[in-house]
Design an enzyme around this catalytic site. Sequence first.
Site, PDB file in Angstrom:
ATOM      1  N   HIS A  27      -6.948  -4.072  -2.694  1.00  0.00           N
ATOM      2  CA  HIS A  27      -7.073  -4.087  -1.235  1.00  0.00           C
ATOM      3  C   HIS A  27      -8.439  -4.617  -0.790  1.00  0.00           C
ATOM      4  O   HIS A  27      -9.397  -4.669  -1.577  1.00  0.00           O
ATOM      5  CB  HIS A  27      -6.864  -2.681  -0.665  1.00  0.00           C
ATOM      6  CG  HIS A  27      -7.902  -1.695  -1.124  1.00  0.00           C
ATOM      7  ND1 HIS A  27      -9.165  -1.625  -0.578  1.00  0.00           N
ATOM      8  CD2 HIS A  27      -7.859  -0.750  -2.084  1.00  0.00           C
ATOM      9  CE1 HIS A  27      -9.853  -0.675  -1.159  1.00  0.00           C
ATOM     10  NE2 HIS A  27      -9.090  -0.129  -2.095  1.00  0.00           N
ATOM     11  N   ARG A  79      -5.022   1.197   3.449  1.00  0.00           N
ATOM     12  CA  ARG A  79      -5.800   0.007   3.098  1.00  0.00           C
ATOM     13  C   ARG A  79      -4.996  -0.966   2.244  1.00  0.00           C
ATOM     14  O   ARG A  79      -5.123  -2.184   2.374  1.00  0.00           O
ATOM     15  CB  ARG A  79      -7.101   0.405   2.397  1.00  0.00           C
ATOM     16  CG  ARG A  79      -6.950   1.277   1.154  1.00  0.00           C
ATOM     17  CD  ARG A  79      -8.294   1.918   0.813  1.00  0.00           C
ATOM     18  NE  ARG A  79      -8.320   2.731  -0.380  1.00  0.00           N
ATOM     19  CZ  ARG A  79      -8.021   4.028  -0.410  1.00  0.00           C
ATOM     20  NH1 ARG A  79      -7.605   4.637   0.678  1.00  0.00           N
ATOM     21  NH2 ARG A  79      -8.137   4.705  -1.546  1.00  0.00           N
ATOM     22  N   GLU A 103      -4.097   5.510  -5.330  1.00  0.00           N
ATOM     23  CA  GLU A 103      -5.355   5.637  -6.058  1.00  0.00           C
ATOM     24  C   GLU A 103      -5.473   7.033  -6.679  1.00  0.00           C
ATOM     25  O   GLU A 103      -4.755   7.970  -6.317  1.00  0.00           O
ATOM     26  CB  GLU A 103      -6.539   5.349  -5.111  1.00  0.00           C
ATOM     27  CG  GLU A 103      -7.935   5.400  -5.729  1.00  0.00           C
ATOM     28  CD  GLU A 103      -8.133   4.493  -6.940  1.00  0.00           C
ATOM     29  OE1 GLU A 103      -7.535   4.789  -7.996  1.00  0.00           O
ATOM     30  OE2 GLU A 103      -8.896   3.519  -6.839  1.00  0.00           O
TER      31      GLU A 103
END
Length: 221
Positions: A27, A79, A103
């Site tokens: 990202h 994001r 993540e």
Amino acid sequence: MSAAGAAAAPGWTGATGAPTRLVLLRHGQTAMSVDRRYSGSASDPGLTELGHAQARAAARRLAGAGWRFAAVVSSPQRRARATAGHAAAALGLEVEVDEDLRETDFGSWEGLTFAEAAARDPRRHADWLADPTLAPPGGEAFAEVDARVRAARGRLAGRGPADLLVVSHVTPIKALLRQGLGVGFELFVNLHLDLASVSVAEFYADGPTSVTLVNDTGHLG
């Protein structure tokens, strides 16, 4: 030679047939990445203005590189989805979301810089970097991330030979590169991936794997 042409070149793996080729896009910039803070699955910052510009530059590159994308698959985090949205628009595709591409959960280190986390929990932080089975306090170990990313990879590979754009974060992308290279978890701490960088990992139905591109940021120049 184009990036796609290079990725299609024969290698030394002995693989037969065509691979599931995962084009891995990190990202773009967020306010937390400006300060290099741990930004995991518990935080959901959006892209900065520069982050959107980086995502648009990556989208233009991906649309013109010669890959024939069958899908754009993103982490659920804002994001990543925003970055994927720019690419999907350029490619004429919709964004699909896979929860396992999120993540790492950095637990109580979320929002801290590397130095701040190391100062708060010096022994735990040092051990975490050396032991993939050790998690941050209240968080997730690298080995756990690797396992769920492997599950996502299995679903992607199940689509058969295809070029798939995967938009995610540092740790999941490192997991896919680690699996493609067949190396140990030291890659998680030794490999640097820039914002909006492009990497490529290939997975063949008969077993062999390869990595043909890592941390390419030429489109950001």
